[in-house]
Scaffold this motif. Structure first.
Motif, PDB file in Angstrom:
ATOM      1  N   ILE A  16       0.884  -1.048   0.015  1.00  0.00           N
ATOM      2  CA  ILE A  16      -0.022  -0.224  -0.408  1.00  0.00           C
ATOM      3  C   ILE A  16       1.049   1.086   0.262  1.00  0.00           C
ATOM      4  CG2 ILE A  16      -1.684   1.337   1.166  1.00  0.00           C
ATOM      5  CD1 ILE A  16      -2.949  -1.318  -0.407  1.00  0.00           C
ATOM      6  N   THR A  37      13.555  -1.881   5.713  1.00  0.00           N
ATOM      7  CA  THR A  37      14.589  -3.084   4.997  1.00  0.00           C
ATOM      8  C   THR A  37      15.494  -2.107   3.790  1.00  0.00           C
ATOM      9  OG1 THR A  37      13.042  -5.059   5.415  1.00  0.00           O
ATOM     10  CG2 THR A  37      14.656  -4.965   4.016  1.00  0.00           C
ATOM     11  N   ASN A 102      -5.477  -0.721   7.850  1.00  0.00           N
ATOM     12  CA  ASN A 102      -7.243  -2.234   8.298  1.00  0.00           C
ATOM     13  C   ASN A 102      -7.443  -1.352   9.701  1.00  0.00           C
ATOM     14  OD1 ASN A 102      -8.526  -2.683   5.710  1.00  0.00           O
ATOM     15  ND2 ASN A 102      -6.758  -4.512   5.527  1.00  0.00           N
ATOM     16  N   GLU A 261      -2.387  -9.141  11.458  1.00  0.00           N
ATOM     17  CA  GLU A 261      -3.368  -8.147  11.730  1.00  0.00           C
ATOM     18  C   GLU A 261      -4.571  -8.614  12.589  1.00  0.00           C
ATOM     19  OE1 GLU A 261      -3.462  -6.022   8.206  1.00  0.00           O
ATOM     20  OE2 GLU A 261      -2.655  -4.019   9.389  1.00  0.00           O
TER      21      GLU A 261
HETATM   22  N1  LIG Z   1      -2.428  -5.268   0.320  1.00  0.00           N
HETATM   23  C1  LIG Z   1      -3.543  -4.756  -0.214  1.00  0.00           C
HETATM   24  O1  LIG Z   1      -3.515  -4.675  -1.204  1.00  0.00           O
HETATM   25  C2  LIG Z   1      -4.616  -3.957   1.010  1.00  0.00           C
HETATM   26  C3  LIG Z   1      -5.094  -3.138   0.757  1.00  0.00           C
HETATM   27  C4  LIG Z   1      -6.144  -3.412   1.804  1.00  0.00           C
HETATM   28  C5  LIG Z   1      -5.706  -2.154   2.947  1.00  0.00           C
HETATM   29  N2  LIG Z   1      -4.754  -3.285   2.850  1.00  0.00           N
HETATM   30  C6  LIG Z   1      -3.760  -2.837   4.823  1.00  0.00           C
HETATM   31  O2  LIG Z   1      -2.673  -1.882   4.490  1.00  0.00           O
HETATM   32  C7  LIG Z   1      -2.021  -1.834   5.960  1.00  0.00           C
HETATM   33  C8  LIG Z   1      -0.495  -1.643   4.975  1.00  0.00           C
HETATM   34  O3  LIG Z   1      -0.482  -3.642   4.429  1.00  0.00           O
HETATM   35  P1  LIG Z   1       0.145  -3.198   3.480  1.00  0.00           P
HETATM   36  O4  LIG Z   1      -0.219  -4.547   3.005  1.00  0.00           O
HETATM   37  O5  LIG Z   1       1.011  -2.675   2.603  1.00  0.00           O
HETATM   38  O6  LIG Z   1       1.557  -3.800   3.911  1.00  0.00           O
HETATM   39  P2  LIG Z   1       3.220  -4.879   3.591  1.00  0.00           P
HETATM   40  O7  LIG Z   1       3.366  -5.089   1.966  1.00  0.00           O
HETATM   41  O8  LIG Z   1       3.458  -5.476   4.673  1.00  0.00           O
HETATM   42  O9  LIG Z   1       3.836  -3.244   4.026  1.00  0.00           O
HETATM   43  C9  LIG Z   1       4.236  -2.910   5.106  1.00  0.00           C
HETATM   44  C10 LIG Z   1       5.331  -1.889   5.692  1.00  0.00           C
HETATM   45  O10 LIG Z   1       5.834  -1.566   6.809  1.00  0.00           O
HETATM   46  C11 LIG Z   1       6.858  -1.825   6.750  1.00  0.00           C
HETATM   47  N3  LIG Z   1       7.675  -1.427   8.037  1.00  0.00           N
HETATM   48  C12 LIG Z   1       7.188  -2.347   8.344  1.00  0.00           C
HETATM   49  N4  LIG Z   1       7.731  -2.216   9.803  1.00  0.00           N
HETATM   50  C13 LIG Z   1       8.218  -0.719  10.241  1.00  0.00           C
HETATM   51  C14 LIG Z   1       9.071  -0.001  10.079  1.00  0.00           C
HETATM   52  N5  LIG Z   1       9.097   0.162  11.742  1.00  0.00           N
HETATM   53  N6  LIG Z   1      10.130   0.726   9.741  1.00  0.00           N
HETATM   54  C15 LIG Z   1       9.913   1.168   9.130  1.00  0.00           C
HETATM   55  N7  LIG Z   1       8.701   0.011   7.559  1.00  0.00           N
HETATM   56  C16 LIG Z   1       8.306  -0.637   8.243  1.00  0.00           C
HETATM   57  C17 LIG Z   1       7.762  -2.919   5.893  1.00  0.00           C
HETATM   58  O11 LIG Z   1       9.059  -3.272   5.931  1.00  0.00           O
HETATM   59  P3  LIG Z   1       9.696  -5.013   5.115  1.00  0.00           P
HETATM   60  O12 LIG Z   1       9.255  -4.727   3.579  1.00  0.00           O
HETATM   61  O13 LIG Z   1      10.881  -4.574   5.950  1.00  0.00           O
HETATM   62  O14 LIG Z   1       8.189  -6.086   5.513  1.00  0.00           O
HETATM   63  C18 LIG Z   1       6.696  -2.851   4.430  1.00  0.00           C
HETATM   64  O15 LIG Z   1       6.852  -3.057   3.502  1.00  0.00           O
HETATM   65  C19 LIG Z   1      -2.041  -3.366   5.996  1.00  0.00           C
HETATM   66  O16 LIG Z   1      -2.670  -2.522   7.884  1.00  0.00           O
HETATM   67  C20 LIG Z   1      -3.266  -3.877   5.542  1.00  0.00           C
HETATM   68  O17 LIG Z   1      -4.082  -4.378   6.457  1.00  0.00           O
HETATM   69  C21 LIG Z   1      -3.871  -3.757   2.339  1.00  0.00           C
END
Ligand SMILES: NC(=O)c1ccc[n+]([C@@H]2O[C@H](COP(=O)([O-])OP(=O)(O)OC[C@H]3O[C@@H](n4cnc5c(N)ncnc54)[C@H](OP(=O)(O)O)[C@@H]3O)[C@@H](O)[C@H]2O)c1
Length: 306
Positions: A16, A37, A102, A261
């Protein structure tokens, strides 16, 4: 008069965060990407209408960063506490923090880490995946819904003319609880059964998802969301019609063996339900079962090569 560029940081450039960063780049902005990372210097975002491929500034430590105008926080809900150091560095008295997560408890989660900041909770309707740290694919329409507040309109305007549609609404409870109905019910059942959204083609699964959604809707109504009685079956119908093999992010995390989550997407229903005296037995059971399968859980059997 030429207005000064808006200073922007995006914490958590994952699926996202990367999609949102791509839209900001498309809008002519240059967010600092605050990554855990890192290790990339360009970002490629593919979306229905085209591709954005631009150099980006990526930092992996808050050291030396100063307050910015807008922070987009896109770490997973359970990663928020670990991201506190970024907020300490980036958030000042005039900073708006857009919370891209979310669930429905955005303010409660982030307020202790950014006391007094202008917080803008967002509902994310945007399927994104990240095959590599520098590559994000957006698989459908992109809509962010911001709760109205002092900085919400200005933050939304950053996306003008881009593939990311942004709405600012007074009634944020309704869209956030609609999303939670989907996440808690369909996402919860899929997490336990390790299925994608085609799971809803099974009438047994459909019945269970419907009953879980009805519990979530009862709690959402008590919180002020406008959720008509016929909404759960309509959502299921829509999900079934669109069933495309989409894997919810919580399912992807379960399959990858990393923390999920579950608290923000499942436990929240029982937590808020209890405040209103509303029983949520199905949601409580799903929550307990998901929690019992988290990494490090007692007795967890790892897949074996045999
Ligand atoms: N993906 C979807 O389609 C989708 C759709 C609707 C809602 N959402 C919601 O959107 C939110 C984000 O989800 P996502 O899918 O984007 O997750 P994601 O791909 O796992 O992204 C999270 C990012 O945050 C980084 N991160 C974690 N801890 C951190 C820290 N301390 N400092 C800096 N960066 C850090 C992670 O780094 P690393 O690269 O090191 O892991 C990763 O790049 C969630 O609440 C999810 O439920 C997602």
């Amino acid at each position: 008069m030429v207005s000064a560029p808006v200073s922007i940081a995006l914490v958590g450039p994952g699926a996202i965060g990367g999609a949102v960063a791509g839209a900001l780049l498309a809008g002519g902005h240059h967010p600092i990407l605050c990554a855990r990372t890192g290790g990339f210097e360009r970002l490629r975002v593919e979306h229905g209408g085209g591709v954005i491929d631009e150099p980006v500034q990526v930092v992996t430590s808050p050291e030396g960063l100063d307050h910015v105008d807008v922070v987009f926080l896109a770490v997973k809900a359970h990663q928020s506490e670990a991201a506190r150091g970024w907020l300490d560095a980036l958030v000042g008295p005039a900073t708006t923090v857009v919370i891209l997560q979310n669930g429905v408890e955005h303010r409660e989660r982030i307020e202790p880490m950014a006391p007094g900041a202008d917080l803008v909770p967002a509902v994310i309707n945007l399927p994104a995946k990240r095959p590599a740290p520098d590559h994000v694919i957006v698989g459908g329409r992109s809509l962010l819904t911001f709760a109205a507040g002092p900085g919400a309109e200005a933050a939304a305007a950053l996306f003008d003319g881009t593939f990311m549609k942004v709405k600012v609404v007074d009634d944020w409870a309704t869209p956030s609880w609609i999303k939670l109905m989907l996440n808690a019910a369909s996402g919860g059942v899929s997490t336990l059964t390790r299925t994608d959204n085609r799971m809803l083609g099974d009438p047994v699964a459909e019945r269970l998802v419907l009953e879980v959604m009805e519990e979530v809707a009862a709690v959402g109504r008590a919180e002020g969301a406008e959720l008509p009685e016929d909404l759960p079956p309509r959502i299921i119908e829509g999900l079934r019609a669109a069933a495309s093999g989409h894997v919810a992010s919580i399912v992807a995390d379960r399959l990858a063996g990393v923390p999920t989550e579950w608290d923000a997407r499942n436990a929240v229903v029982g937590r808020i339900g209890r405040r209103h005296g509303i029983a949520t037995p199905l949601n409580d059971l799903l929550t307990t079962l998901i929690q019992l399968g988290e990494p490090g859980a007692a007795g967890l059997v790892e897949p074996s090569a045999d």
